[in-house]
Design a protein around this motif. Structure first.
Motif, PDB file in Angstrom:
ATOM      1  N   THR A  96       0.835  -1.204   0.000  1.00 17.17           N
ATOM      2  CA  THR A  96       0.000   0.000   0.000  1.00 17.17           C
ATOM      3  C   THR A  96       0.867   1.251   0.000  1.00 17.17           C
ATOM      4  OG1 THR A  96      -1.820  -1.132   1.121  1.00 17.17           O
ATOM      5  CG2 THR A  96      -1.775   1.261   1.276  1.00 17.17           C
ATOM      6  N   VAL A  99       2.208   1.717  -3.532  1.00 13.64           N
ATOM      7  CA  VAL A  99       1.166   2.180  -4.446  1.00 13.64           C
ATOM      8  C   VAL A  99       0.874   3.659  -4.216  1.00 13.64           C
ATOM      9  CG1 VAL A  99      -1.276   1.964  -5.047  1.00 13.64           C
ATOM     10  CG2 VAL A  99       0.138  -0.091  -4.786  1.00 13.64           C
ATOM     11  N   ALA A 147      -4.985  -1.249  -1.017  1.00  9.08           N
ATOM     12  CA  ALA A 147      -4.505  -0.035  -1.687  1.00  9.08           C
ATOM     13  C   ALA A 147      -5.666   0.847  -2.117  1.00  9.08           C
ATOM     14  CB  ALA A 147      -3.651  -0.421  -2.893  1.00  9.08           C
ATOM     15  N   ARG A 150      -7.143   2.755   0.847  1.00  4.75           N
ATOM     16  CA  ARG A 150      -6.280   3.861   1.308  1.00  4.75           C
ATOM     17  C   ARG A 150      -6.332   5.038   0.336  1.00  4.75           C
ATOM     18  NH1 ARG A 150      -5.015   7.111   4.099  1.00  4.75           N
ATOM     19  NH2 ARG A 150      -3.025   7.533   5.115  1.00  4.75           N
TER      20      ARG A 150
END
Length: 308
Positions: A96, A99, A147, A150
């Motif tokens: 995450t 990304v 991801a 978030r």
């Protein structure tokens, strides 16, 4: 105690031996192609030599040292014994982070200002709000979902594509082959988090990357085999695509003389998006060994039909 064969490039898994020996007192190790490795009951693998697993008659369990098993299942001779993978909760957080960084690299124009800095050029660009930037996540497994969530939290407009229908709060979702083109057509920053299966090899080719809107960018942190690199480069050179962050490659390490290192618009990173620690790998391998010996259900066993 069970005997373990290590199948990888020489020395790669040496750091795992000590923590695994602590977890499994009395365990013995051998590296392929030593004779003792051929007699082992457990194979711990990363990109094993084709035919090696089929040459182990006592094999009871195959264990990847990563979340992906494509490097094992690419060999059609792999015997029909349980196959397990590593699922490290810290990998989700690490991926995450990567990304988010890759998204911000393009969203906040870092790709441009880093290039300008080499020439001492002071130039600022008009900033866009996150809500006006459409990020597309290709693959909605555990990594893709984390991801996507978030990115939504940060205010981005987020779309996601998966093989089968899924629902994630705040995410515009697409599923199935027929919806892939529409998903790509609205994606300004494409993040690939797909598993590698026969159906996803070469998925990111000229036809599909060409469906991205003018000026779109790619963040590739899934598998190098997903990408047709020459098609990507051609689309960047033509001006259709803005650029790419590439963390994974078909052949690794990427040779120092490979043209991608020096391709304008492409940033190469050394497969660093998310790496499981040797301690976590040893703990999960050892747990599955204990489960195997007592006839229990294995953790993170792979469905070979799906490839993950």
């Amino acid at each position: 105690m069970i005997s373990i064969a290590l199948l990888s490039r020489p020395g790669l898994m040496d750091p795992m031996k000590e923590p695994l020996a602590r977890e499994l007192p009395g365990v013995t190790f051998a590296s392929w192609p030593e004779e003792a490795a051929r007699e082992a009951e457990l194979a711990v693998c990363w990109k094993p030599e084709a035919g090696a697993l089929a040459a182990m008659p006592k094999l009871r369990l195959i264990h990847s040292i990563a979340a992906g098993v494509d490097n094992i299942l690419s060999d059609p001779t792999v015997p029909d014994v349980p196959l397990c993978r590593i699922v490290d909760p810290d990998i989700t957080s690490a991926m995450t982070e990567f990304v988010l960084w890759g998204t911000l690299y393009f969203h906040r124009d870092f790709d441009r200002v880093i290039s300008q800095a080499r020439d001492g050029l002071w130039r600022r660009y008009d900033q866009r709000a996150a809500k006006d930037r459409r990020v597309g996540i290709l693959g909605l497994g555990a990594l893709g979902t984390a991801a996507a969530v978030r990115l939504v939290d940060l205010g981005f407009a987020v779309s996601a594509w998966s093989r089968s229908p899924k629902v994630v709060a705040g995410v515009r979702t697409f599923s199935g082959a027929d919806a892939l083109g529409e998903f790509l057509s609205e994606t300004e920053i494409l993040v690939s988090l797909l598993p590698l299966t026969p159906s996803t090899v070469g998925l990111l080719n000229a036809e599909r990357l060409g469906r991205l809107p003018q000026g779109a960018a790619l963040v590739l942190c899934s598998r190098g085999e997903h990408l047709v690199a020459d098609d990507l480069v051609a689309l960047i050179r033509s001006g259709h695509l803005r650029g790419a962050v590439l963390d994974v490659f078909e052949h690794e390490p990427l040779p120092s003389d490979h043209p991608l290192w020096r391709e304008p618009g492409v940033l190469v990173t050394p497969h660093m998006a998310a790496i499981a620690s040797w301690e976590v790998i040893a703990q999960q391998v050892a747990d599955n060994v204990r489960r195997l010996l007592r006839g229990g259900a294995l953790l993170n066993e792979v469905d070979r039909a799906r490839g993950y």
